[in-house]
Design a protein around this motif. Sequence first.
Motif, PDB file in Angstrom:
ATOM      1  N   HIS A 226      44.057  29.594  44.465  1.00 15.70           N
ATOM      2  CA  HIS A 226      44.682  28.960  43.298  1.00 15.70           C
ATOM      3  C   HIS A 226      43.669  28.702  42.184  1.00 15.70           C
ATOM      4  N   GLN A 227      42.410  28.657  42.509  1.00 17.52           N
ATOM      5  CA  GLN A 227      41.381  28.644  41.471  1.00 17.52           C
ATOM      6  C   GLN A 227      41.432  29.978  40.709  1.00 17.52           C
ATOM      7  N   PHE A 228      41.578  31.060  41.447  1.00 19.77           N
ATOM      8  CA  PHE A 228      41.738  32.393  40.852  1.00 19.77           C
ATOM      9  C   PHE A 228      42.992  32.421  39.972  1.00 19.77           C
ATOM     10  N   TYR A 229      44.078  31.856  40.490  1.00 20.71           N
ATOM     11  CA  TYR A 229      45.342  31.818  39.750  1.00 20.71           C
ATOM     12  C   TYR A 229      45.206  30.993  38.466  1.00 20.71           C
ATOM     13  N   PHE A 230      44.495  29.872  38.553  1.00 18.09           N
ATOM     14  CA  PHE A 230      44.278  29.029  37.380  1.00 18.09           C
ATOM     15  C   PHE A 230      43.567  29.814  36.280  1.00 18.09           C
ATOM     16  N   LEU A 231      42.571  30.616  36.669  1.00 16.33           N
ATOM     17  CA  LEU A 231      41.849  31.421  35.682  1.00 16.33           C
ATOM     18  C   LEU A 231      42.760  32.486  35.068  1.00 16.33           C
ATOM     19  N   LEU A 232      43.646  33.050  35.867  1.00 14.70           N
ATOM     20  CA  LEU A 232      44.604  34.023  35.331  1.00 14.70           C
ATOM     21  C   LEU A 232      45.468  33.384  34.246  1.00 14.70           C
ATOM     22  N   ASP A 238      50.667  36.903  31.570  1.00 18.76           N
ATOM     23  CA  ASP A 238      52.079  36.514  31.577  1.00 18.76           C
ATOM     24  C   ASP A 238      52.836  37.232  32.699  1.00 18.76           C
ATOM     25  N   VAL A 239      52.623  36.764  33.923  1.00 17.42           N
ATOM     26  CA  VAL A 239      53.308  37.303  35.098  1.00 17.42           C
ATOM     27  C   VAL A 239      53.766  36.108  35.926  1.00 17.42           C
ATOM     28  N   SER A 240      54.883  36.246  36.611  1.00 21.67           N
ATOM     29  CA  SER A 240      55.431  35.129  37.383  1.00 21.67           C
ATOM     30  C   SER A 240      54.465  34.673  38.476  1.00 21.67           C
ATOM     31  N   TYR A 241      54.581  33.390  38.846  1.00 20.58           N
ATOM     32  CA  TYR A 241      53.705  32.814  39.881  1.00 20.58           C
ATOM     33  C   TYR A 241      53.770  33.580  41.194  1.00 20.58           C
ATOM     34  N   PRO A 242      54.966  33.898  41.741  1.00 18.64           N
ATOM     35  CA  PRO A 242      55.011  34.592  43.034  1.00 18.64           C
ATOM     36  C   PRO A 242      54.257  35.922  43.034  1.00 18.64           C
ATOM     37  N   LEU A 243      54.410  36.697  41.950  1.00 14.46           N
ATOM     38  CA  LEU A 243      53.727  37.988  41.885  1.00 14.46           C
ATOM     39  C   LEU A 243      52.212  37.826  41.750  1.00 14.46           C
ATOM     40  N   LEU A 244      51.785  36.875  40.916  1.00 15.32           N
ATOM     41  CA  LEU A 244      50.353  36.673  40.711  1.00 15.32           C
ATOM     42  C   LEU A 244      49.670  36.177  41.980  1.00 15.32           C
ATOM     43  N   VAL A 282      47.582  43.919  34.335  1.00 21.21           N
ATOM     44  CA  VAL A 282      46.553  42.967  33.902  1.00 21.21           C
ATOM     45  C   VAL A 282      45.308  43.762  33.529  1.00 21.21           C
ATOM     46  N   PRO A 283      44.750  43.571  32.324  1.00 18.67           N
ATOM     47  CA  PRO A 283      43.581  44.343  31.892  1.00 18.67           C
ATOM     48  C   PRO A 283      42.402  44.234  32.856  1.00 18.67           C
ATOM     49  N   GLN A 284      41.724  45.347  33.053  1.00 18.52           N
ATOM     50  CA  GLN A 284      40.603  45.414  33.991  1.00 18.52           C
ATOM     51  C   GLN A 284      39.495  44.425  33.637  1.00 18.52           C
ATOM     52  N   ILE A 285      39.191  44.310  32.355  1.00 14.47           N
ATOM     53  CA  ILE A 285      38.097  43.437  31.930  1.00 14.47           C
ATOM     54  C   ILE A 285      38.382  41.975  32.272  1.00 14.47           C
ATOM     55  N   ILE A 286      39.655  41.571  32.186  1.00 12.30           N
ATOM     56  CA  ILE A 286      40.060  40.207  32.539  1.00 12.30           C
ATOM     57  C   ILE A 286      39.870  39.971  34.039  1.00 12.30           C
ATOM     58  N   VAL A 287      40.290  40.942  34.826  1.00 12.13           N
ATOM     59  CA  VAL A 287      40.183  40.831  36.287  1.00 12.13           C
ATOM     60  C   VAL A 287      38.724  40.717  36.714  1.00 12.13           C
ATOM     61  N   VAL A 291      36.846  37.568  38.648  1.00 11.41           N
ATOM     62  CA  VAL A 291      36.181  37.770  39.947  1.00 11.41           C
ATOM     63  C   VAL A 291      34.740  37.274  39.888  1.00 11.41           C
ATOM     64  N   LEU A 292      34.021  37.618  38.819  1.00  7.27           N
ATOM     65  CA  LEU A 292      32.627  37.194  38.692  1.00  7.27           C
ATOM     66  C   LEU A 292      32.532  35.683  38.502  1.00  7.27           C
ATOM     67  N   THR A 293      33.450  35.102  37.751  1.00  3.45           N
ATOM     68  CA  THR A 293      33.461  33.644  37.550  1.00  3.45           C
ATOM     69  C   THR A 293      33.670  32.914  38.865  1.00  3.45           C
ATOM     70  N   VAL A 294      34.643  33.381  39.652  1.00  2.00           N
ATOM     71  CA  VAL A 294      34.914  32.771  40.954  1.00  2.00           C
ATOM     72  C   VAL A 294      33.715  32.922  41.880  1.00  2.00           C
ATOM     73  N   TRP A 295      33.046  34.068  41.812  1.00  4.75           N
ATOM     74  CA  TRP A 295      31.854  34.290  42.655  1.00  4.75           C
ATOM     75  C   TRP A 295      30.747  33.291  42.293  1.00  4.75           C
ATOM     76  N   ILE A 296      30.524  33.097  41.003  1.00  2.00           N
ATOM     77  CA  ILE A 296      29.487  32.161  40.564  1.00  2.00           C
ATOM     78  C   ILE A 296      29.800  30.747  41.050  1.00  2.00           C
ATOM     79  N   LEU A 297      31.062  30.336  40.919  1.00  2.00           N
ATOM     80  CA  LEU A 297      31.461  28.977  41.275  1.00  2.00           C
ATOM     81  C   LEU A 297      31.419  28.717  42.785  1.00  2.00           C
TER      82      LEU A 297
END
Length: 321
Positions: A226-232, A238-244, A282-287, A291-297
Motif C-alpha cells: 500500500h506504500q507502493f499504491y500510495f505513490l501511484l 487513474d486506475v481503480s483500486y482493485p486493479l492497481l 501506466v508510463p514506464q518512467i512512473i513505474v 520502484v526505486l523510491t520504495v527500494w530507498i525507503l
Amino acid sequence: MRITSHKANQFFSLVLKILVVLAAVSFIWYRVTKDESMDFERFVDILDRYRIFSFTNIVILVLFSIANWYFEILKWQTLSGHVRENSFTRSMRESLASFTAAIFTPSRIGEYGAKCLYYVRAEWRKVIFLNFLGNTAQLFATYFFGIAGLLFLITSVDLALPVFNIILVSGLLFAPFILYFVMKKFRIRLKGYSIQRLEESFHKVSEEIRWKTLIFASIRFIIFTHQFYFLLLQFQVDVSYPLLIAAVFSTYILASIIPTMIIFDAFIKGGFAVWIFGLLQVPQIIVLTIVLTVWILNFGLPGLAGSYYVLRYKKAKHAIT
C-alpha cells in the motif's frame, strides 16, 4: 601473549565491521546513483515535479516504512523468543545489523550468519531455522496475496497471451508443492536441513509463535504494497483500486520467484512492474521511479541504519547465554 591475541582479535573485528559497512554503503549508493534504467537527476526531477518531496508525502511514506520495519522487528522478536526472551530494542538491533550484512549476499544469506553472532554457538542451528521460518512466512504471505492478485488481474484485463497466463499461474500455484515433493523424495538439503529435519524443527516451535509470525508477515506485505499504491496515487495514476493493488501484488510475487541480492531487488522488481503496469497503461518512467523510491525507503535507509549497529557490535555483550 593472550593480551596481544585479544588486541589482534579486536583489531580484525573492527576492520571487518568497517568493511561490511563500507560495502553496504557503497552498494546502496551505487543502486541509487547508477541505475541504468533511471538517471538519478531525472529521478529527483520527477519526484519534485509530482511534489513527492512535500512535507505531508514524506511523513506518510516514512510512516509506511517505519510500520513495515516495526512488524519485521516484531516478527523476529516473536521468533527469537523460542530461544530466549528478547526485547524489542535488542530485536531491532539484530534485525537491522543482519539486514545490512545481507545487502550484498545472494538471497540474504548473510542475514543468517549475522544473526547467529548475537547468540551463543549452541543456539546457532535454532537461530538459522527461526530466521528461515520468518523468511518462509513472508514468502507465504507474498504467494497468498500475489496469486490472488494475479488471478484478479488476468480475469479483469484482456491479455493477448492466454496460454502463457495459464502456465504462469499454474506454475506459481504448484511450484511450492512440486519443490517440497522433490526435496523430500531426493533428500535435498535446504540451508543444511533436510525436509524431515525442517518438519521436526517446525513442530518444535509453538503454534502461537507460528501464527504470530504469519500474521506479522501478512501485515508487512499489506503495508509495503500500500506504500507502493500510495505513490501511484501521488503520480496521478487513474486506475481503480482493485486493479492497481492487484498489479502491485502481482509484481511482488513475480519478483520473489528470482533469488537475488538485495542490491538488485529494484532492478528485478522494476522489470516485472514495467510489464504488469504496462497492461494498465501506466508510463514506464512512473513505474521505475516508484520502484526505486520504495527500494530507498525500505532497503536503502534501513541498510544505512543497520550500519550503526554493525559498528557497535560486541560479541561479549550480545552473545547472551
